[in-house]
Design an enzyme around this catalytic site. Structure first.
Site, short mmCIF file in Angstrom:
data_model
loop_
_atom_site.label_atom_id
_atom_site.label_comp_id
_atom_site.label_asym_id
_atom_site.label_seq_id
_atom_site.Cartn_x
_atom_site.Cartn_y
_atom_site.Cartn_z
N LYS A 113 0.82 -1.21 0.00
CA LYS A 113 0.00 0.00 0.00
C LYS A 113 0.86 1.27 0.00
O LYS A 113 0.44 2.30 -0.52
CB LYS A 113 -0.92 0.03 1.22
C1 LIG Z 1 -4.49 -4.61 0.56
C2 LIG Z 1 -3.77 -5.90 0.61
C3 LIG Z 1 -4.05 -6.95 -0.29
C4 LIG Z 1 -5.20 -6.88 -1.30
O1 LIG Z 1 -4.97 -5.94 -2.30
P1 LIG Z 1 -6.20 -5.43 -3.21
O2 LIG Z 1 -5.65 -4.28 -3.97
O3 LIG Z 1 -7.26 -5.02 -2.24
O4 LIG Z 1 -6.62 -6.55 -4.07
C5 LIG Z 1 -3.27 -8.10 -0.23
N1 LIG Z 1 -2.29 -8.23 0.66
C6 LIG Z 1 -1.99 -7.25 1.55
C7 LIG Z 1 -0.90 -7.48 2.53
C8 LIG Z 1 -2.71 -6.05 1.56
O5 LIG Z 1 -2.42 -5.09 2.45
#
Ligand SMILES: *Cc1c(COP(=O)(O)O)cnc(C)c1O
Length: 470
Positions: A113
């Site tokens: 993120k």
């Molecule tokens: C947010 C997240 C995901 C999922 O990603 P999306 O973009 O919502 O499909 C997977 N793994 C981790 C560790 C995350 O923080």
């Protein structure tokens, strides 16, 4: 470049306008009128670029109303060794079985993120200053999004962050990451309830249009278009890092929840990046796997959403999926509107007549992983490669191993570091995960957080009191 809505009801708008917008006024999501096409000559020229240079070249195609000098400055301040640990920003490592791991979790909060949120913080600050506006971000998190948003927005001019989290339900490490921030513009609110209660409060405040307008309430959730664009960059970088020349093709395997990450892969592929397949990996919450196997999209309520050991993928309604479906139905906004009317009524929809197209024209396939698969994968990768992967990345590796075709280069996206999910790592390996420098003892730092019942008026009153004192 102008942006339209997936539901066809928004007059075309510029990048800066949609940057601060949550949902489009018609309830859809913003998308460019068309995807920029990358020529072979451009791809050749981009292969040798640094991450920041590549990010500038890609993002400028989408953010055409930001002067190039300003954009270059924003991107260069964002993608630094200081923030992401290496000059490469997203290095690739290859496991013994040939699967490549694209490292996306070396930013300040140890999850992918950060790749987008760090840029969003700098873009927000820039655009707000230019428009002479303030933004008060209200968000809900089950863990990773909240900390990534807070680390990206801390200390930023014109921005306050109010982040709701379920009291006592995040890991001690995740709690410490968020609540130990002492910045004056960061406000943590723990809610006695679950993630969905937090999300409901955000929606209640969003639906109070008078309050929203009076207090400049905005969001940073994963439907934000700039987050998707920022993620497009690492698909290009990952492609260059995993191949020797631009004649090769790769497939990406992506641990998925809200479909934001793999949506960026879809856009990179539509732009002309040589991507063979996009492999969607889910955990036990397998709504997306079901769609790519059967064509039926049947979002589930919270009562039918499992709490798993890859908690950031415990999602049964994938917001960004609407962007892909818009392309799948030939960019027909009315069709998308009709489909999502069915989603909102709880019925879901069936696109089995489009399933072959999703696979053959758009490259999508899928697979799923369970708690037992996750533990087994963490163990084998540790034993064979001496690498400890986190639970979400393990889901991706499990699915990639099953889906891989002979000769196919598969790049699996690492979505977090194992330090964030110590309990499951201990269950798998009987020892603690490695902890990156700078995180020792964070659980013992003083924490700044208020605790409320799941009560939207109480949260609104807190926002009012806090802003009155700013
Ligand atoms: C947010 C997240 C995901 C999922 O990603 P999306 O973009 O919502 O499909 C997977 N793994 C981790 C560790 C995350 O923080």
């Amino acid at each position: 470049m102008k942006y339209i809505s997936t539901r066809g009801g928004m007059a075309p708008q510029s990048f800066s306008d949609i940057l601060l917008m949550g949902l489009a006024p018609d309830g859809g999501l913003a998308l460019p009128e068309s995807y920029p096409q990358i020529s072979r000559a451009q791809l050749d020229a981009w292969r040798g670029l640094s991450y920041a240079e590549l990010a500038f070249e890609i993002i400028r195609l989408f953010a055409t109303d930001i002067p190039e000098g300003d954009l270059r400055d924003i991107v260069q301040r964002t993608y630094t060794r200081a923030a992401f640990g290496t000059d490469d920003i997203t290095p690739v490592k290859t496991l013994q079985d040939g699967i490549a791991i694209l490292e996306l979790s070396n930013g300040p909060t140890l999850a992918f993120k950060d790749m987008a949120m760090q840029l969003l913080g700098n873009l927000f600050e820039y655009v707000l200053a230019r428009k002479g506006r303030q933004l008060n971000i209200l968000g809900a998190t089950s863990g990773d999004t909240g900390s990534a948003a807070e680390y990206a927005m801390r200390g930023k001019r014109g921005i306050q962050v109010f982040m709701l989290s379920p009291d006592g339900l995040m890991s001690p490490f995740q709690r410490a990451q968020m609540y130990s921030l002492q910045d004056a513009n960061i406000h943590n609110i723990a809610i006695r309830g679950m993630f969905d209660d937090c999300q409901d409060i955000v929606k209640a405040v969003q639906n109070d249009h008078a309050f929203k307008a009076k207090y400049d309430i905005g969001t940073v959730n994963s439907i934000n278009w700039a987050r998707v664009v920022a993620q497009v960059v690492y698909y290009f970088k990952g492609y260059f890092n995993a191949t020797e020349n631009n004649d090769q093709q790769v497939s990406f395997c992506v641990p998925s929840g809200n479909f934001g990450n793999v949506c960026a892969g879809h856009i990179a592929r539509q732009m002309g990046l040589p991507v063979a397949r996009l492999i969607v990996a889910t955990n036990e919450n397998d709504v997306l796997d079901e769609f790519f196997r059967t064509g039926a999209y049947r979002p589930r309520g919270t009562a039918n959403t499992y709490v798993t050991s890859s908690p950031s993928m415990d999602i049964s309604k994938a917001s960004n999926f609407e962007r892909f479906v818009f392309d799948l139905v030939g960019r027909d906004g009315d069709a998308v509107k009709a489909l999502w009317r069915k989603v909102e009524s709880g019925e879901g929809f069936d696109l089995s007549d489009k399933l072959a197209e999703a696979r053959d024209a758009f490259g999508f396939v899928s697979g799923k992983s369970s708690h037992a698969d996750r533990l087994a994968t963490i163990r084998t990768v540790d034993a064979e490669d001496g690498v400890v992967v986190d639970t979400h990345t393990a889901d991706g590796i499990k699915v990639a191993r099953e889906a891989r075709l002979p000769g196919e280069i598969v790049v699996c996206l690492e979505t977090a570091l194992p330090a964030k999910f110590a309990d499951t790592i201990r269950e798998a390996l009987d020892r603690d995960p490695p902890r990156p420098d700078g995180f020792d003892g964070i659980e013992a730092l003083p924490q700044k957080v208020v605790v409320f019942d799941a009560d939207a008026p109480r949260v609104k009153a807190f926002i009012e009191e806090t802003l009155a004192a700013v």
